[in-house]
Design a protein around this motif. Sequence first.
Motif, PDB file in Angstrom:
ATOM      1  N   CYS A  62       0.918  -1.231   0.078  1.00 33.66           N
ATOM      2  CA  CYS A  62      -0.086   0.086   0.156  1.00 33.66           C
ATOM      3  C   CYS A  62       0.809   1.127  -0.080  1.00 33.66           C
ATOM      4  O   CYS A  62       1.605   1.394   1.055  1.00 33.66           O
ATOM      5  CB  CYS A  62      -0.835  -0.053   0.971  1.00 33.66           C
ATOM      6  SG  CYS A  62      -1.877   1.452   1.543  1.00 33.66           S
ATOM      7  N   GLU A  80       0.290   4.219   0.545  1.00 28.83           N
ATOM      8  CA  GLU A  80      -0.256   5.354   1.522  1.00 28.83           C
ATOM      9  C   GLU A  80       0.131   4.741   3.039  1.00 28.83           C
ATOM     10  O   GLU A  80      -0.145   5.623   3.924  1.00 28.83           O
ATOM     11  CB  GLU A  80      -1.670   5.504   1.450  1.00 28.83           C
ATOM     12  CG  GLU A  80      -2.131   5.884  -0.010  1.00 28.83           C
ATOM     13  CD  GLU A  80      -1.523   7.346  -0.560  1.00 28.83           C
ATOM     14  OE1 GLU A  80      -1.382   8.292   0.632  1.00 28.83           O
ATOM     15  OE2 GLU A  80      -1.176   7.347  -1.414  1.00 28.83           O
ATOM     16  N   CYS A  81       0.979   3.761   3.027  1.00 30.24           N
ATOM     17  CA  CYS A  81       1.451   3.444   4.269  1.00 30.24           C
ATOM     18  C   CYS A  81       2.113   4.189   5.081  1.00 30.24           C
ATOM     19  O   CYS A  81       2.900   5.011   4.525  1.00 30.24           O
ATOM     20  CB  CYS A  81       2.180   1.966   4.357  1.00 30.24           C
ATOM     21  SG  CYS A  81       3.669   2.137   3.467  1.00 30.24           S
ATOM     22  N   THR A  84      -4.059  -2.104   4.199  1.00 28.24           N
ATOM     23  CA  THR A  84      -4.545  -1.270   3.198  1.00 28.24           C
ATOM     24  C   THR A  84      -5.653  -0.341   3.782  1.00 28.24           C
ATOM     25  O   THR A  84      -5.919  -0.487   4.993  1.00 28.24           O
ATOM     26  CB  THR A  84      -5.109  -2.021   1.824  1.00 28.24           C
ATOM     27  OG1 THR A  84      -6.357  -2.419   2.206  1.00 28.24           O
ATOM     28  CG2 THR A  84      -4.256  -3.106   1.474  1.00 28.24           C
ATOM     29  N   ASN A  85      -6.151   0.412   2.982  1.00 25.00           N
ATOM     30  CA  ASN A  85      -7.427   1.326   3.483  1.00 25.00           C
ATOM     31  C   ASN A  85      -8.627   0.514   3.580  1.00 25.00           C
ATOM     32  O   ASN A  85      -9.901   1.176   3.767  1.00 25.00           O
ATOM     33  CB  ASN A  85      -7.764   2.594   2.667  1.00 25.00           C
ATOM     34  CG  ASN A  85      -7.895   2.351   1.159  1.00 25.00           C
ATOM     35  OD1 ASN A  85      -7.962   1.058   0.664  1.00 25.00           O
ATOM     36  ND2 ASN A  85      -7.586   3.306   0.252  1.00 25.00           N
ATOM     37  N   CYS A  91       3.191  -0.618   6.605  1.00 29.18           N
ATOM     38  CA  CYS A  91       3.955  -0.712   5.400  1.00 29.18           C
ATOM     39  C   CYS A  91       4.301  -2.397   5.148  1.00 29.18           C
ATOM     40  O   CYS A  91       4.800  -2.856   6.377  1.00 29.18           O
ATOM     41  CB  CYS A  91       5.172  -0.055   5.223  1.00 29.18           C
ATOM     42  SG  CYS A  91       4.825   1.784   5.056  1.00 29.18           S
TER      43      CYS A  91
END
Length: 476
Positions: A263, A265-266, A294-295, A363
Amino acid sequence: MMSVLLSLSLFALVICHKGSAQLLDDKCEKGFDLNEFKTPWMATVYNQNEFICAGTLVHRLFVLTAASCMTERSQLFVRLGEYDCARSHCNNVEQYGVAMAIQHRDYNPYTATNNIGLLKLRGEVVYTARIHPICIVLLNDISSWPIKSFRAFGWSQRQTLQAVVLSHRSPVECYQNGKMMHDIDKQICAGNFEANTCLENSGGPLASDLDFFGEKLTVQFGIVSNASELCNSASLHTDVTAYRNWIYNTVRKLETQGDRVLCEECSSNWTEDVFVRLWEVSLFQSTFTGVLITNRFVVTVASAFVTGYTPVKVETKYHERLDVESIHKHPQFKYSAGSTKNDIALLKLAQIVPNSDLVKPICIVLNPKTPRTLTALVDVVTEDFMGVRYVNLNPIDHSACSQKIEEPVEPSQFCVEKPSDFVYESPGSILGSFHNVSGTDKYLLFGIKSFDKRGVIVYTNIQRYADWLVDTVNCD
């Protein structure tokens, strides 16, 4: 005269650049005798907990094997440093996940032509006296034709490494033995004279010593295509020298590809120096925890659900409650009192969690090797300090861990000794390590706590389930 000078210049150029330019890995096996039976380049390939094939370490990121060994590609992993597990208990074995299985694009399972493949490992191999690569010579002048005999290596059912001496035979002898050479330039005909001497698996090397610019190298010339046929007087094998360009181009193309983050955006920090557990969730009204990867997905332990309890919500660290849409336990999860196998599950949330300063996924980098030192991030609240404390923990050997907990430790697990200076957390809590990823220091997830017993904490190794995680997250 000009052509003579040009030829001499080219010859000198080859001599002066005989290192990495002429070998796939210039740290490959040098100065050893095959008769001493030292095989630090041997590899074993597994699918889940089942042995599939032999192979050879040829580069810090790649294992060479037969394409026929890759028919079942999901969740492959490789073990290195494995010699005689029946006697040594394999205390020094290193284990690596497989990031990518690459069959030769022209492999034909019916004719066994182009039966060659490469496994890219999740993380670079650290070379030791017990683990380093066999030599792959890149010079076109070197071929298998002048080699009179090879040693073929493989594993017995008792996990003992065996070797068979094979004499180089003419294509006619293979043809007479019922083995049709469909590509005489890319296959080796070889056999042994002892009908009771056989190997039990494919993918291992046909190797021989070679004097190479004044050095004695252990060179791989072939790959065992069908080990069950080694009892015959003549059988066919893949000629590695015919594929040197394919090996070189594949390795050079893939070795420079960076770490792949699950991901993008981690995050695990508010600022460069302030780390917080933004990814942590608790299973609402439960004694288990999990982590947002993840989101939309939370990873936790499958053992959280053995009682039939199904959480309908999870709660973030800062008390935001999120609905759970579905639960995905690993299909091979097995539970018994005090022990688990494949103890991992994913919770799909009912809605996407928006990025904020209070909630972010952890992450996961999909190709690192489990580091020698891991770091727990522990919340600390005192009169003088409120924040996260780092506690470094060292994984202990599988054999030592099994003895301490008096139960076998699965290849997909790792253990650490339970720290005495703080109360450790619930099953599903995580252990990771700091790594530089694309120029940024990140805290990476490596394990989730499965159980603790007799002063040892047993973790599920996240890297062993990278393919399953990716498939579930992307397909659900």
